[in-house]
Design an enzyme around this catalytic site. Sequence first.
Site, short mmCIF file in Angstrom:
data_model
loop_
_atom_site.label_atom_id
_atom_site.label_comp_id
_atom_site.label_asym_id
_atom_site.label_seq_id
_atom_site.Cartn_x
_atom_site.Cartn_y
_atom_site.Cartn_z
N GLU A 141 0.81 -1.23 0.00
CA GLU A 141 0.00 0.00 0.00
C GLU A 141 0.84 1.28 0.00
O GLU A 141 0.61 2.18 0.81
CB GLU A 141 -0.96 -0.01 1.20
CG GLU A 141 -1.89 -1.21 1.19
CD GLU A 141 -2.90 -1.21 2.34
OE1 GLU A 141 -2.81 -0.34 3.22
OE2 GLU A 141 -3.78 -2.09 2.33
N ASP A 153 -12.24 -10.00 -0.90
CA ASP A 153 -13.55 -10.08 -0.25
C ASP A 153 -14.47 -9.09 -0.97
O ASP A 153 -14.00 -8.13 -1.57
CB ASP A 153 -13.52 -9.85 1.28
CG ASP A 153 -12.80 -8.59 1.74
OD1 ASP A 153 -12.70 -7.61 0.96
OD2 ASP A 153 -12.34 -8.58 2.90
N ASN A 199 2.15 -5.24 -3.11
CA ASN A 199 0.76 -5.57 -2.81
C ASN A 199 -0.04 -4.30 -2.51
O ASN A 199 0.42 -3.43 -1.76
CB ASN A 199 0.75 -6.48 -1.56
CG ASN A 199 -0.57 -7.17 -1.29
OD1 ASN A 199 -1.10 -7.85 -2.17
ND2 ASN A 199 -1.09 -7.00 -0.08
N GLU A 224 -6.24 -10.68 -1.28
CA GLU A 224 -7.06 -10.42 -0.08
C GLU A 224 -8.53 -10.30 -0.46
O GLU A 224 -9.27 -9.48 0.10
CB GLU A 224 -6.59 -9.13 0.61
CG GLU A 224 -5.12 -9.12 0.98
CD GLU A 224 -4.67 -7.90 1.76
OE1 GLU A 224 -5.51 -7.12 2.23
OE2 GLU A 224 -3.43 -7.72 1.89
N HIS A 258 -10.31 -5.85 -2.37
CA HIS A 258 -11.38 -5.59 -1.41
C HIS A 258 -12.49 -4.86 -2.16
O HIS A 258 -12.40 -3.64 -2.38
CB HIS A 258 -10.85 -4.76 -0.24
CG HIS A 258 -9.83 -5.49 0.58
ND1 HIS A 258 -10.12 -6.63 1.30
CD2 HIS A 258 -8.51 -5.26 0.76
CE1 HIS A 258 -9.03 -7.07 1.91
NE2 HIS A 258 -8.03 -6.25 1.60
C1 XIL Z 1 -6.28 -6.13 8.28
C2 XIL Z 1 -6.56 -7.26 9.25
O1 XIL Z 1 -7.43 -8.19 8.65
C3 XIL Z 1 -7.19 -6.70 10.50
O2 XIL Z 1 -7.37 -7.72 11.48
C4 XIL Z 1 -6.33 -5.60 11.06
O3 XIL Z 1 -6.96 -5.01 12.17
C5 XIL Z 1 -6.04 -4.53 10.02
O4 XIL Z 1 -5.48 -5.14 8.88
N1 XIL Z 1 -4.90 -4.65 3.62
C6 XIL Z 1 -3.90 -5.45 4.12
C7 XIL Z 1 -4.17 -6.29 5.30
O5 XIL Z 1 -2.82 -5.53 3.51
O6 XIL Z 1 -3.02 -6.47 6.10
C8 XIL Z 1 -5.28 -5.72 6.14
O7 XIL Z 1 -5.56 -6.65 7.19
C9 XIL Z 1 -6.50 -5.46 5.29
C10 XIL Z 1 -6.19 -4.48 4.20
#
Ligand code: XIL
Length: 418
Positions: free
Chosen positions: A148, A258, A189, A256, A225
Amino acid sequence: MRFSAAAAAVLAIPGVSANLHQLAVGAGKKFFGSATDNGELSDAAYLAILNDTKEFGQITPGNGQKWQFTEPSQGSFSYTAGDQIVNLAKANGQLVRCHTLVWHSQLPSWVSSGSWTKDQLTSIIQTHIANEVGHYKGQCYSWDVVNEAIDDSGVYRTSVFYNVLGTDFIPIAFKAAAAADPAAKLYYNDYNIEYSGAKHTRALEVVDIVQKAGARIDGVGLQAHFIVGSVASQSDLTNVLQSYIDAGVSEVSYTELDIRFSSLPASASGLQQQATDYSTVTKACLAVAECIGITIWDFTDKYSWIPSTFPGQGAALLYDENFSKKPAWTAVSSVLAAAATGVATATATTIATPSTTLATSVVPTSTKTTAAPATSTTASSSAAARWAQCGGKGWTGPTTCVSGSTCTYQNDYYSQCL
Ligand code: XIL
């Protein structure tokens, strides 16, 4: 030989279903995986599904490998939380996507609040990476080396790393990771780099910066996401995946995934839309040979990060809070089954666990896409709407959130309009 009809037949047998990872391998992918977290591992019903290697061939530690846990104070390293998950994956024979090394978030204040010279911060990054990647050497399929680095408007994110080192922190991190574990695949990422727009263009620049610095970057991880009903078109997703390959990385992955409801409860038609959206993302990965797999950000709504980060939102995953499979699960498994080429016969008993080790499955060349890279360089309003913050306009700063309203920044991922 196509497998779709046979697979569909198996899926139709009550009580018998092919599982996500085995179907993904049959379709030429390396894995279908899930994130998990330490607190959930005491839930026996949860653990039974996570440990099912036909369902999940890959695991990502959701938190335990982040800087705040691994080096909470300078020079003091702790791997208890990360080790628990890596050891579980190892016992099961599941791949591990290790996550994450250099990230502005979940960063201990000793790093973020320090006044560092360039040399000092370079050394801090190098020491952190040498120690953590060294600890996990040989155990990580891949590392999310930098996470990020780009903000939602497509410029480099303000962070202690960028403020002190400019973009140099990125190749510094990749070089350190490569030195500490030459066999691990090294990834950039990020989220909202899955579709064409300013952030995607900047992510291509990140790849370029690392390469021009003479460092190794193997992959781009697309967090994915998403929001139900707002997923980009399959062709845009595919073109963007391909654009990273064309930029010179050897693989891409949805890391990741969802797809959340922006308001709850989910309706029956909403669950169907979610199933369609999951299908779209799965098909995009299938269309690009170098898309090696899909990781969902945990598998059950019971343990999703969404409700605590995006107030009032959720129901984003493939299993509901009671571990029942949702329509989206059926959709993903059907899409994978339709693409599966590696399973010759399909009866309830012959949808086999892949016999080779997970890391060696071969991607069939027939799935390689020839799509041109996406060329769009500006964030469209529809791209911003996919993030659906501030009434669908996206967060671009206090003055440009939504004209005529005030945007209250809540966290890195969510801002609310008043
Ligand atoms: C999130 C976790 O799932 C949570 O439990 C935590 O509080 C915050 O981070 N992008 C990422 C992940 O790269 O590491 C994040 O994970 C979600 C967004």
